[in-house]
Design a protein around this motif. Structure first.
Motif, PDB file in Angstrom:
ATOM      1  N   GLY A 173       0.789  -1.226   0.000  1.00 11.65           N
ATOM      2  CA  GLY A 173       0.000   0.000   0.000  1.00 11.65           C
ATOM      3  C   GLY A 173       0.819   1.273   0.000  1.00 11.65           C
ATOM      4  O   GLY A 173       0.372   2.312  -0.493  1.00 11.65           O
ATOM      5  N   ALA A 174       2.043   1.228   0.547  1.00 11.49           N
ATOM      6  CA  ALA A 174       2.883   2.424   0.627  1.00 11.49           C
ATOM      7  C   ALA A 174       3.941   2.441  -0.473  1.00 11.49           C
ATOM      8  O   ALA A 174       4.853   3.264  -0.441  1.00 11.49           O
ATOM      9  N   LEU A 175       3.813   1.542  -1.459  1.00 15.27           N
ATOM     10  CA  LEU A 175       4.826   1.407  -2.498  1.00 15.27           C
ATOM     11  C   LEU A 175       4.269   1.808  -3.861  1.00 15.27           C
ATOM     12  O   LEU A 175       3.063   1.720  -4.104  1.00 15.27           O
ATOM     13  N   ASP A 176       5.158   2.214  -4.770  1.00 15.75           N
ATOM     14  CA  ASP A 176       4.721   2.465  -6.139  1.00 15.75           C
ATOM     15  C   ASP A 176       4.418   1.131  -6.812  1.00 15.75           C
ATOM     16  O   ASP A 176       4.765   0.062  -6.299  1.00 15.75           O
ATOM     17  N   SER A 177       3.762   1.175  -7.963  1.00 13.24           N
ATOM     18  CA  SER A 177       3.246  -0.051  -8.574  1.00 13.24           C
ATOM     19  C   SER A 177       4.356  -1.023  -8.961  1.00 13.24           C
ATOM     20  O   SER A 177       4.219  -2.245  -8.779  1.00 13.24           O
ATOM     21  N   VAL A 178       5.469  -0.506  -9.481  1.00 11.89           N
ATOM     22  CA  VAL A 178       6.566  -1.392  -9.886  1.00 11.89           C
ATOM     23  C   VAL A 178       7.157  -2.095  -8.667  1.00 11.89           C
ATOM     24  O   VAL A 178       7.336  -3.317  -8.658  1.00 11.89           O
ATOM     25  N   THR A 179       7.458  -1.321  -7.625  1.00  7.96           N
ATOM     26  CA  THR A 179       8.023  -1.904  -6.406  1.00  7.96           C
ATOM     27  C   THR A 179       7.025  -2.842  -5.747  1.00  7.96           C
ATOM     28  O   THR A 179       7.393  -3.905  -5.221  1.00  7.96           O
TER      29      THR A 179
END
Length: 226
Positions: A173-179
């Motif tokens: 939830g706290a990450l960008d889509s790639v990560t």
């Protein structure tokens, strides 16, 4: 396949002033061992309450919860803590790392609480950080790590006691889509090793990657959506 988690007619009520909030309302469900299960639902549906109960961080107002065949009803705080430490690993959305500790020491924390000698703690934590792809970052503090790296440290910490069950509450939830997808790939690899994974998310796309899905709505299992 044996049942890893079972809830039998479980409710969780909270008293807030004159109001009674029914966070979970007579839920019954079972999750088999070695499965990858998504718990999905909108904000306020009861997902996090359900995760707290499964993880023995909270107790139900009524009903019964069994973890790997052990009935948690009537367990003391000490007994619940012992069960958690033996069988359950937690991964949270915001990592919950201690900022002044290195990745190595953060990953080793559960072993410190368990009284494991320092040399063994360091060795096991280093091996686990290697396992999650952070062998070259183990002496960095959280402020020196990216979001994805912080979550990998959190996953290493969750795995350090070799739990059979891994509970992940919005871990991307706290990450960008790639990560986020890189972290999801790690969860898939852990599942293939034979772990039971329960993955709370509001993201339909991520939930669809899991082997099974439980939808929660208004504190109940939403059978109509299955």
């Amino acid at each position: 396949m044996s049942v890893a988690i079972a809830l039998e007619d479980v409710s969780r009520l909270y008293v807030m002033g004159d109001a009674v909030v029914r966070a979970l309302d007579h839920i019954s469900l079972s999750i088999e061992g070695r499965t990858f299960t998504a718990i999905i639902g909108p904000s306020g549906s009861g997902k996090s309450t359900l995760m707290a109960l499964i993880g023995c961080l909270d107790v139900p107002t009524s009903g019964r919860i069994l973890i790997d065949g052990e009935d948690t009803s009537g367990m003391t705080e000490e007994e619940l803590a012992y069960l958690r430490n033996r069988k359950i690993g937690f991964v949270f959305q915001h990592f919950s790392l201690l900022p002044k500790l290195s990745a190595l020491d953060n990953a080793a924390l559960p072993l410190l609480y368990a009284g494991v000698p320092m040399r063994e703690r360091k060795e096991r934590a280093a091996a686990m950080l290697e396992r999650v792809g952070l062998g070259d970052r183990m002496h960095h503090r959280p402020s020196e790590l990216s979001g994805g790296q912080k979550q990998r440290v959190a996953i290493a910490r969750a795995l350090i006691n070799d739990p059979a069950i891994l509970l992940a509450d919005e871990p991307t939830g706290a990450l960008d889509s790639v990560t986020g997808h890189e972290v999801m790939d790690l969860f898939h690899a852990l599942h293939e090793e034979g772990r039971t994974i329960v993955f709370v998310t509001h993201d339909q796309g991520l939930a669809s990657e899991c082997g099974s899905m439980i939808r929660i709505k208004d504190g109940r299992v939403d059978d109509d959506a299955l």
